[in-house]
Design a protein around this motif. Structure first.
Motif, PDB file in Angstrom:
ATOM      1  N   ASP A 100       1.011  -1.121   0.212  1.00 28.29           N
ATOM      2  CA  ASP A 100      -0.206  -0.297   0.383  1.00 28.29           C
ATOM      3  C   ASP A 100       0.598   1.452  -0.048  1.00 28.29           C
ATOM      4  O   ASP A 100       2.027   1.041   0.537  1.00 28.29           O
ATOM      5  N   ILE A 101       0.480   2.350   0.195  1.00 29.74           N
ATOM      6  CA  ILE A 101       1.201   3.849  -0.300  1.00 29.74           C
ATOM      7  C   ILE A 101       0.078   4.957   0.057  1.00 29.74           C
ATOM      8  O   ILE A 101      -0.476   4.876  -0.075  1.00 29.74           O
ATOM      9  N   SER A 102       0.816   5.165   0.781  1.00 28.32           N
ATOM     10  CA  SER A 102       0.044   6.997   1.508  1.00 28.32           C
ATOM     11  C   SER A 102       0.969   7.708   0.858  1.00 28.32           C
ATOM     12  O   SER A 102       2.022   8.047   1.116  1.00 28.32           O
ATOM     13  N   LEU A 103       0.017   9.178   0.681  1.00 29.25           N
ATOM     14  CA  LEU A 103       0.433  10.681   0.466  1.00 29.25           C
ATOM     15  C   LEU A 103       0.125  10.879   1.640  1.00 29.25           C
ATOM     16  O   LEU A 103      -0.684  11.926   2.517  1.00 29.25           O
ATOM     17  N   TYR A 104       1.186  11.981   2.252  1.00 28.98           N
ATOM     18  CA  TYR A 104       1.442  13.000   2.868  1.00 28.98           C
ATOM     19  C   TYR A 104       1.958  14.364   3.308  1.00 28.98           C
ATOM     20  O   TYR A 104       3.234  14.226   2.811  1.00 28.98           O
ATOM     21  N   ASN A 105       1.964  15.224   3.793  1.00 31.00           N
ATOM     22  CA  ASN A 105       2.386  16.764   3.565  1.00 31.00           C
ATOM     23  C   ASN A 105       2.586  16.124   6.310  1.00 31.00           C
ATOM     24  O   ASN A 105       1.938  15.851   6.304  1.00 31.00           O
ATOM     25  N   TYR A 106       3.446  17.276   6.359  1.00 32.26           N
ATOM     26  CA  TYR A 106       3.869  17.106   8.163  1.00 32.26           C
ATOM     27  C   TYR A 106       4.966  18.235   8.068  1.00 32.26           C
ATOM     28  O   TYR A 106       5.347  18.788   7.286  1.00 32.26           O
ATOM     29  N   ASN A 117      -5.842  27.766  25.829  1.00 29.50           N
ATOM     30  CA  ASN A 117      -4.415  28.605  26.476  1.00 29.50           C
ATOM     31  C   ASN A 117      -3.681  27.672  26.852  1.00 29.50           C
ATOM     32  O   ASN A 117      -2.345  27.668  27.336  1.00 29.50           O
ATOM     33  N   THR A 118      -3.587  25.945  26.371  1.00 38.26           N
ATOM     34  CA  THR A 118      -2.723  25.899  25.960  1.00 38.26           C
ATOM     35  C   THR A 118      -1.811  24.998  24.676  1.00 38.26           C
ATOM     36  O   THR A 118      -2.675  24.463  23.874  1.00 38.26           O
ATOM     37  N   SER A 119      -0.726  25.365  24.894  1.00 38.38           N
ATOM     38  CA  SER A 119       0.117  25.341  23.473  1.00 38.38           C
ATOM     39  C   SER A 119       0.405  23.827  23.043  1.00 38.38           C
ATOM     40  O   SER A 119       0.825  23.416  23.890  1.00 38.38           O
ATOM     41  N   TYR A 120       0.832  23.308  21.995  1.00 42.77           N
ATOM     42  CA  TYR A 120       0.583  22.230  21.188  1.00 42.77           C
ATOM     43  C   TYR A 120       2.787  22.451  20.444  1.00 42.77           C
ATOM     44  O   TYR A 120       2.821  23.556  19.814  1.00 42.77           O
ATOM     45  N   SER A 121       3.343  21.478  20.929  1.00 40.35           N
ATOM     46  CA  SER A 121       4.405  22.446  20.385  1.00 40.35           C
ATOM     47  C   SER A 121       4.672  20.098  18.927  1.00 40.35           C
ATOM     48  O   SER A 121       6.158  20.215  19.370  1.00 40.35           O
ATOM     49  N   GLY A 122       3.853  19.720  19.038  1.00 45.08           N
ATOM     50  CA  GLY A 122       4.827  18.254  18.076  1.00 45.08           C
ATOM     51  C   GLY A 122       4.410  19.026  16.856  1.00 45.08           C
ATOM     52  O   GLY A 122       4.763  19.619  16.077  1.00 45.08           O
ATOM     53  N   GLN A 123       3.728  17.322  16.404  1.00 45.95           N
ATOM     54  CA  GLN A 123       3.729  17.190  14.605  1.00 45.95           C
ATOM     55  C   GLN A 123       2.363  17.505  14.579  1.00 45.95           C
ATOM     56  O   GLN A 123       1.410  17.152  15.112  1.00 45.95           O
ATOM     57  N   VAL A 124       3.005  18.198  12.522  1.00 49.79           N
ATOM     58  CA  VAL A 124       0.574  18.120  12.171  1.00 49.79           C
ATOM     59  C   VAL A 124       1.125  17.144  11.290  1.00 49.79           C
ATOM     60  O   VAL A 124       1.560  17.801  10.404  1.00 49.79           O
ATOM     61  N   TYR A 125       0.505  16.673  10.426  1.00 50.74           N
ATOM     62  CA  TYR A 125      -0.047  15.623   9.594  1.00 50.74           C
ATOM     63  C   TYR A 125      -1.373  16.195   8.589  1.00 50.74           C
ATOM     64  O   TYR A 125      -2.306  16.016   8.947  1.00 50.74           O
ATOM     65  N   GLY A 126      -1.186  16.050   7.058  1.00 50.17           N
ATOM     66  CA  GLY A 126      -2.102  15.864   6.765  1.00 50.17           C
ATOM     67  C   GLY A 126      -1.798  14.678   5.283  1.00 50.17           C
ATOM     68  O   GLY A 126      -0.925  14.714   5.189  1.00 50.17           O
ATOM     69  N   ILE A 127      -3.191  13.960   5.598  1.00 53.62           N
ATOM     70  CA  ILE A 127      -3.194  12.663   5.455  1.00 53.62           C
ATOM     71  C   ILE A 127      -4.227  12.397   4.279  1.00 53.62           C
ATOM     72  O   ILE A 127      -5.066  12.572   4.396  1.00 53.62           O
ATOM     73  N   ILE A 153     -14.004  19.083   2.122  1.00 56.19           N
ATOM     74  CA  ILE A 153     -12.358  19.709   3.051  1.00 56.19           C
ATOM     75  C   ILE A 153     -13.243  20.011   4.158  1.00 56.19           C
ATOM     76  O   ILE A 153     -12.829  21.113   4.756  1.00 56.19           O
ATOM     77  N   LYS A 154     -13.310  18.651   4.326  1.00 61.52           N
ATOM     78  CA  LYS A 154     -13.818  19.615   6.956  1.00 61.52           C
ATOM     79  C   LYS A 154     -12.398  19.841   7.441  1.00 61.52           C
ATOM     80  O   LYS A 154     -11.693  18.521   7.305  1.00 61.52           O
ATOM     81  N   LYS A 155     -12.836  21.106   8.078  1.00 64.30           N
ATOM     82  CA  LYS A 155     -11.519  21.343   9.688  1.00 64.30           C
ATOM     83  C   LYS A 155     -12.085  20.039  10.367  1.00 64.30           C
ATOM     84  O   LYS A 155     -12.208  20.846  11.857  1.00 64.30           O
ATOM     85  N   VAL A 156     -11.809  18.828  10.113  1.00 69.04           N
ATOM     86  CA  VAL A 156     -11.551  17.696  11.495  1.00 69.04           C
ATOM     87  C   VAL A 156     -10.458  17.060  11.836  1.00 69.04           C
ATOM     88  O   VAL A 156      -9.083  17.303  10.242  1.00 69.04           O
ATOM     89  N   VAL A 157      -9.472  16.494  13.005  1.00 72.00           N
ATOM     90  CA  VAL A 157      -8.840  16.299  13.376  1.00 72.00           C
ATOM     91  C   VAL A 157      -8.901  15.079  13.797  1.00 72.00           C
ATOM     92  O   VAL A 157      -9.888  15.007  14.553  1.00 72.00           O
ATOM     93  N   ILE A 158      -8.275  14.256  13.824  1.00 69.89           N
ATOM     94  CA  ILE A 158      -7.660  13.047  14.617  1.00 69.89           C
ATOM     95  C   ILE A 158      -6.274  13.432  15.092  1.00 69.89           C
ATOM     96  O   ILE A 158      -5.227  13.769  15.015  1.00 69.89           O
ATOM     97  N   LEU A 159      -6.486  12.790  16.730  1.00 74.82           N
ATOM     98  CA  LEU A 159      -5.243  13.235  18.106  1.00 74.82           C
ATOM     99  C   LEU A 159      -4.756  11.637  17.945  1.00 74.82           C
ATOM    100  O   LEU A 159      -5.519  10.730  18.072  1.00 74.82           O
ATOM    101  N   PHE A 219      -3.785  14.726  13.022  1.00 76.69           N
ATOM    102  CA  PHE A 219      -3.947  14.508  11.757  1.00 76.69           C
ATOM    103  C   PHE A 219      -5.024  15.420  11.207  1.00 76.69           C
ATOM    104  O   PHE A 219      -6.197  15.423  12.115  1.00 76.69           O
ATOM    105  N   MET A 220      -4.997  15.951  10.373  1.00 86.08           N
ATOM    106  CA  MET A 220      -5.616  16.059   9.799  1.00 86.08           C
ATOM    107  C   MET A 220      -6.683  15.836   7.997  1.00 86.08           C
ATOM    108  O   MET A 220      -5.192  15.353   7.368  1.00 86.08           O
ATOM    109  N   PRO A 221      -7.356  15.959   6.943  1.00 82.42           N
ATOM    110  CA  PRO A 221      -7.624  15.060   6.075  1.00 82.42           C
ATOM    111  C   PRO A 221      -6.373  16.046   5.458  1.00 82.42           C
ATOM    112  O   PRO A 221      -6.481  17.789   5.136  1.00 82.42           O
ATOM    113  N   SER A 222      -5.958  15.047   4.265  1.00 83.40           N
ATOM    114  CA  SER A 222      -4.998  16.376   3.243  1.00 83.40           C
ATOM    115  C   SER A 222      -5.582  17.376   2.479  1.00 83.40           C
ATOM    116  O   SER A 222      -5.204  18.005   2.004  1.00 83.40           O
ATOM    117  N   ALA A 223      -6.743  16.658   2.871  1.00 82.31           N
ATOM    118  CA  ALA A 223      -7.799  18.191   1.343  1.00 82.31           C
ATOM    119  C   ALA A 223      -7.765  19.250   1.669  1.00 82.31           C
ATOM    120  O   ALA A 223      -7.756  21.205   1.840  1.00 82.31           O
TER     121      ALA A 223
END
Length: 415
Positions: A100-106, A117-127, A153-159, A219-223
Motif C-alpha cells: 500500500d502507499i500513503s501520501l501525506y504532508n507534515y 490556553n494550552t499550546s502544542y509543540s508536536g507534529q501536524v500531518y495532512g494525510i 474539505i472539512k476542518k476536522v482532526v484526529i489526535l 492528523f487532518m485530511p489532506s484536502a
C-alpha cells in the motif's frame, strides 16, 4: 559402523571422569561460541526491530535537495517539482512487492496550535485515507476520517495518544475544538498504533534515536491541509511492503520513479529512508568485537582437540594387546583405524552436544541477569556439533593411524 559406535560409547562410559575431562575443552569452546552467536543474533534482531518496528514495514520516500531532506517547516514550495497524479499513484500501487502507499504532508514542529490556553509543540500531518492502514493505526475512540471529510474539505482532526494527553491532559477530546494557524478544527477521534512494539532503551542515545520526544501527532485530511499550510506542496510517501526485507528495494524503486517523473530542476530528488541499511551498519558495528570473541573461543576448541589427541594416544597404549589380538585374528588396518576414529568422533560429538546445551543455558542466564538480548541460532548449533565431530576426526587421526600400524606380534608381547 554401528558396532564401532557402540564400542565407543562403552569405552567412554568405562572411563567417565577421564572422558568428561577430555571433553571439557570442547564443551567450553562450543558453549562460548553458542553464547556469543546467540548474543550477536539477539542484538542484531533488536537493532532491526528498533529501527523498523514490529509489523509495520513502511519506508518513507521524501523530497531531498542535494543530500538533505527538504523541510517545509521554514521553506517555501520549490519550483520545478510536479505533483503526483492519480494515474501515477495507481502505477505505484501496482509495483512489485508494494502492499500500500500513503501520501501525506507534515510539519515537524507545529506552531500556532492551541486548545484554549494550552499550546502544542508536536507534529501536524495532512494525510490521505491510506495513512492509518500503512502505519498500523487503530481507532481508540471517536471516528476515523470518512470520504466526506475529504470531498467537503472539512476542518476536522484526529489526535494520537500523546497529542491528546498534551492538549487535553487525559480528558476526552472528541467534539472539542482546537486552533491550528488561526483556523478552528474539530477533534473527531483519537488513534494509536496497533503495534505494541516498544524500542529497547539502554542509553541516552537510544532514547533520542528511537523514542518520539515530540508532543505527539495531529492528523487532518489532506484536502484541508492548504487551509492552514501551503497549496501545491509536494507530498512525502509512505510505502508498505509485505516483508521488512523488501523495504530497501521497494523504497529505491519508488524514489527513482518519483524523481524521473516529478523533478524538473537540478539539485532535487526523491530518496527513501533506508532503515535496513542503517540497521545493517549498526549490526556490523556491534558484531565486529564479538567476532574476535568467537575466534578466542575457537582457540579452546583447538586446545580441546589436543586433549582428545592426547587421551586417544593413551587409549592406544592401554589397548595395545587388544589391538594385537584383533589383528592376529584377521582384523584389517582399516577396521582398527575406523574404530579409533569413531571413538574420537563420538567423544567430541558428546562434548559438542553438552556444549550446545550449556551455551543455550548460559545465553538464557545472561539474558535474564544482564537484560542482554539473545536469540538462539539453529544453524550455529548444527555447525557447532558438526565442527566438534570434525575436530574429533582430525585430532583422532594420528592415534588411529598409530593403532592401525601396530605390529600384531609386538602388540601381543607388550604387557
Amino acid at each position: 559402523m554401528l558396532e564401532n559406535i557402540i564400542l565407543s560409547f562403552q569405552s567412554v562410559w568405562a572411563h567417565k571422569v577421564r572422558s568428561f575431562l577430555t571433553m571439557l575443552g570442547i564443551i567450553i569452546g562450543i558453549a562460548a561460541i553458542i553464547t556469543i552467536v546467540s548474543t550477536i543474533k539477539g542484538t542484531n534482531d533488536q537493532i532491526k526491530e528498533n529501527l523498523i518496528g514490529s509489523g509495520v514495514n513502511a519506508v518513507t520516500v521524501s523530497l531531498y535537495q542535494d543530500e538533505y531532506e527538504y523541510s517545509f517547516d521554514y521553506r517555501a514550495v520549490p519550483e520545478g517539482i510536479s505533483l503526483l497524479t492519480e494515474d501515477m499513484q495507481r502505477e505505484l500501487r501496482a509495483m512489485d512487492k508494494v502492499k500500500d502507499i500513503s501520501l501525506y504532508n507534515y510539519r515537524s514542529w507545529a506552531e500556532g496550535v492551541f486548545y484554549q490556553n494550552t499550546s502544542y509543540s508536536g507534529q501536524v500531518y495532512g494525510i490521505d485515507s491510506h495513512y492509518f492502514n500503512v502505519f498500523g493505526y487503530a481507532l481508540s475512540y471517536g471516528r476515523l476520517f470518512v470520504d466526506s471529510d475529504y470531498s467537503m474539505i472539512k476542518k476536522v482532526v484526529i489526535l494520537d495518544g500523546l497529542a491528546a494527553q498534551s492538549l487535553f491532559n487525559g480528558a476526552n477530546p472528541v467534539g472539542k475544538t482546537i486552533e491550528i494557524k488561526g483556523e478552528a478544527y474539530t477533534v473527531v477521534g483519537v488513534a494509536t498504533q496497533k503495534s505494541s512494539f516498544t524500542p529497547n532503551i539502554n542509553t541516552p542515545n537510544d532514547y533520542y534515536m528511537y523514542m518520539d520526544t515530540s508532543g505527539g501527532k495531529i492528523f487532518m485530511p489532506s484536502a484541508a491541509w492548504p487551509i492552514s499550510y501551503m497549496f501545491d506542496e509536494p507530498c512525502t510517501l509512505a510505502v508498505s511492503t509485505e516483508s521488512a526485507d523488501d523495504m530497501t528495494t521497494v523504497g529505491k524503486a519508488v524514489a527513482d520513479y518519483l524523481t524521473e517523473r516529478l523533478i524538473h530542476v537540478d539539485g532535487f530528488s526523491y530518496k527513501a529512508a533506508d532503515l535496513l541499511d542503517q540497521a545493517k551498519k549498526l549490526q556490523e558495528l556491534s558484531a565486529s568485537s564479538n567476532k574476535q570473541l568467537i575466534w578466542i573461543a575457537g582457540i579452546s576448541l583447538i586446545v580441546g582437540g589436543i586433549g582428545v589427541m592426547n587421551i586417544m594416544l593413551v587409549t592406544v597404549t592401554e589397548r595395545t594387546k587388544e589391538i594385537g589380538l584383533k589383528k592376529a585374528i584377521g582384523a584389517k588396518k582399516s577396521r582398527i583405524l575406523r574404530q579409533f576414529l569413531t571413538e574420537a568422533a563420538v567423544l567430541t560429538s558428546l562434548g559438542g552436544i553438552i556444549g550446545v546445551g550449556a551455551g543455550i543455558g548460559l545465553a538464557k542466564l545472561l539474558a535474564t541477569m544482564l537484560q542482554t538480548p539473545t536469540a538462539i541460532s539453529i544453524p550455529a548449533i548444527l555447525i557447532a556439533v558438526a565442527f566438534s565431530t570434525i575436530i574429533g576426526i582430525l585430532f583422532g587421526l594420528i592415534p588411529a593411524v598409530k593403532a592401525a600400524n601396530l605390529n600384531p606380534i609386538d602388540a601381543l608381547r607388550r604387557e
